[in-house]
Design an enzyme around this catalytic site. Sequence first.
Site, PDB file in Angstrom:
ATOM      1  N   ASP A  17      74.359  61.156  86.111  1.00  0.00           N
ATOM      2  CA  ASP A  17      75.501  62.047  86.137  1.00  0.00           C
ATOM      3  C   ASP A  17      75.515  62.751  87.505  1.00  0.00           C
ATOM      4  OD1 ASP A  17      77.768  63.369  85.451  1.00  0.00           O
ATOM      5  OD2 ASP A  17      77.084  63.978  83.473  1.00  0.00           O
TER       6      ASP A  17
HETATM    7  C1  BGC Z   1      80.390  64.638  84.055  1.00  0.00           C
HETATM    8  C2  BGC Z   1      80.508  63.168  83.718  1.00  0.00           C
HETATM    9  C3  BGC Z   1      81.413  62.465  84.691  1.00  0.00           C
HETATM   10  C4  BGC Z   1      80.927  62.711  86.108  1.00  0.00           C
HETATM   11  C5  BGC Z   1      81.758  62.022  87.172  1.00  0.00           C
HETATM   12  C6  BGC Z   1      80.113  64.868  85.522  1.00  0.00           C
HETATM   13  O1  BGC Z   1      80.210  66.204  85.870  1.00  0.00           O
HETATM   14  O2  BGC Z   1      79.369  65.212  83.274  1.00  0.00           O
HETATM   15  O3  BGC Z   1      80.955  63.030  82.398  1.00  0.00           O
HETATM   16  O4  BGC Z   1      81.453  61.097  84.413  1.00  0.00           O
HETATM   17  O5  BGC Z   1      80.937  64.099  86.357  1.00  0.00           O
HETATM   18  O6  BGC Z   1      82.992  62.601  87.327  1.00  0.00           O
END
Ligand code: BGC
Length: 718
Positions: A260
């Site tokens: 993440d």
């Molecule tokens: C979120 C994810 C997301 C990623 C990319 C993160 O802050 O937790 O769910 O896929 O950002 O945008």
Amino acid sequence: MSALSQIESLIGEMTLPEKLGQLTMTAAGYAVTGPIIAGDSTEAIKAGTIGNLLNMVGAEHVHEMQRLAVEESRLHIPLLIGYDVVHGHRTVFPVPLAEAGLFDPRVWELTAREAATEAAADGIAMAFAPMLDVARDPRWGRGIEGPGEDPFVGARFAEAKVRGFQGRDLSAPDAIASVAKHYCAYGAVTAGRDYGSVDVSERALREIYLPPFEAAIAAGAVSVMPAFTDIAGVPMTANVRMLQGWLRERLKFSGVIVTDYNAIAELMRHGIAADLPEAAALALAAGVDIDMMSDAYRRGLPIALERGLVNIAQVDAAVRRVLALKLRLGLFADPYRRGATSETAVTLAARRRLAREVASRAIVMLTNPGDVLPLSAALNSLAVIGPLADSSIDMRGPWWGASAEVGHVTVLEGLRASLPGLSIQYSAGVAIDSVDVSGIDAAVDLCRTAQAVILCVGESAAMSGEAACRAHLDLPGRQRDLCEAVLKRAKSHRIPVIVVLFSGRPLIVPWLTEGADAVLAAWFLGSEAGNAVADIVTGRISPGGRTAVSWPRALGQVPIYFGDRPGGRPENPKDRYTSQYLDVPNSPQFPFGHGLTYGRFRLANLRVTPDRAGEGDTIEVRVDVANEGARSAEETVFLFSHDKVASVSRPVLELKGFAKIALAPSENGTVTMRLPAVALRFLGIDLEPVFEPGEVEILVGPCADRSQLLVATINLTP
Ligand code: BGC
């Protein structure tokens, strides 16, 4: 050259910086969920030191970046470009929590397929979806992104979404890689606070939080994203046991693990790494392949290698997996295939029609005691009141993909389009989250001339999703003042008030659900929200949505879910020393699966055959359904089990199946569900699956309220 030897020969040629480039994903000047840490990536792409991008849309931009990678970098390796395609891309579908409430895997798959097609047309090759976190605490804002409280639903949702995103052939120009996220137990954050710590038992992990991920992997998901969070002190991004052990060894997952946003760097904040090289080494050793936005692999791994914390074989193994995914996606064969064709007006219009159908079917009619809905055709004036009545941007919900800011149909627009002959007056009354009450009088005044009120209140789209937790689950701002004033005035004029409640979670507003004449839970319905609401209130479509989460009466009941264990002193209002509250019953205000229709269904004559079943048998469960109402509608039937005596105390209800049946007025039908007896296994004391002989209740009905379920008993035999 075979695919395998192509990968090996590339790895043989790559320098360390080029290898680490393949393990890096960075934002290309767009930020959706966080600051742009990496800046402009153009030079790095040419140098081959950035191999993957996120948050970039538009075939033209994507192709330009691909061109830099495949034409100007030394090894010509194409980029992998990912995006959050959570509930639509250009066309926004209902939020996943709302869509889960359709209990219709065919639709779950179809919307993912359509979203994938749109995203692929934009050059995207990877969706950071589906989000599969079982969520039982509505304070947590991210429950809206996933399939609700139940692991069985989560598993079916996972399979359908993976099939939808990836299609039959991952290399097809409209197929995209699906990333099952956030692995795992993110929904169990302490006190429902995003990014908080998680501490769940091994049994809870396996019974509740892992099944959706197992289903996604069994369905062929090619990528997994570990959650930001830790489980009992071990952050998922560095969790060797869960990544190497469970995912790679036990589930035989050979795909790509992508972190993440900034999660490797955050291992220092978690307090398990002293510096970036240590953090990077921990993630790599746990089996993480792609570092999203930490730049920890590029900056940290060279030092970690020097320190001997990791070895080059571990780097190569990760590079191998990333290249294999790029190959499977057909990126080597033709990096420009996604985005090569643009979509026609006809397909876009068809997608809008689908969005409308899904949105109308996702609406949950919570109450309608006096049958004020559907609205009478004799009506000639309507007041549409509330801050969510005409707010296009809020209709999209928290993950709007690459949709435009405008053009998402509001309730006011939808009603005006559906009821052109009607006089419709509108007033917002208050803003969603402001203390200004000066508009209430004017709004309430609309009741003087209207024959019914549609009151649109709730949360803004930004009040759920990531980093959007709430400790109060009532209406924000001064909306309660508005609602109370409208209800009072409407009562004095004897006109009905229909509430359309927008939210990313169940809102705890018993005073409103009891005071209004009808309440529709609209969650966030996407681009066609207003048309969908109009379809329901006018009766063009009978509501069929069900809540995929238990809807609490009081915040103190949270976390709340139907699959609770009985305990030694189950709730008994006549006996104080039982498991209960002094001030509210244990039951939710609306149980999981609740949702009214314009039909009136009666379930009868539950047959479960055979009445004795061994592990290899299939149990057939049949129930007769009659529509005794005056309108056609679709009923959802749930199949639960309860193992009464087992070596481990079993939940009072376990969901094992669901089905739908559409019936005209006075029509009867039979729902048949097949339950493989093996699905009645559970994890024994040693956490391995066991099939224990004995009596098991089979319960069938319209929701998870035991008093509404028909019950039969079968005997499991060795
Ligand atoms: C979120 C994810 C997301 C990623 C990319 C993160 O802050 O937790 O769910 O896929 O950002 O945008």
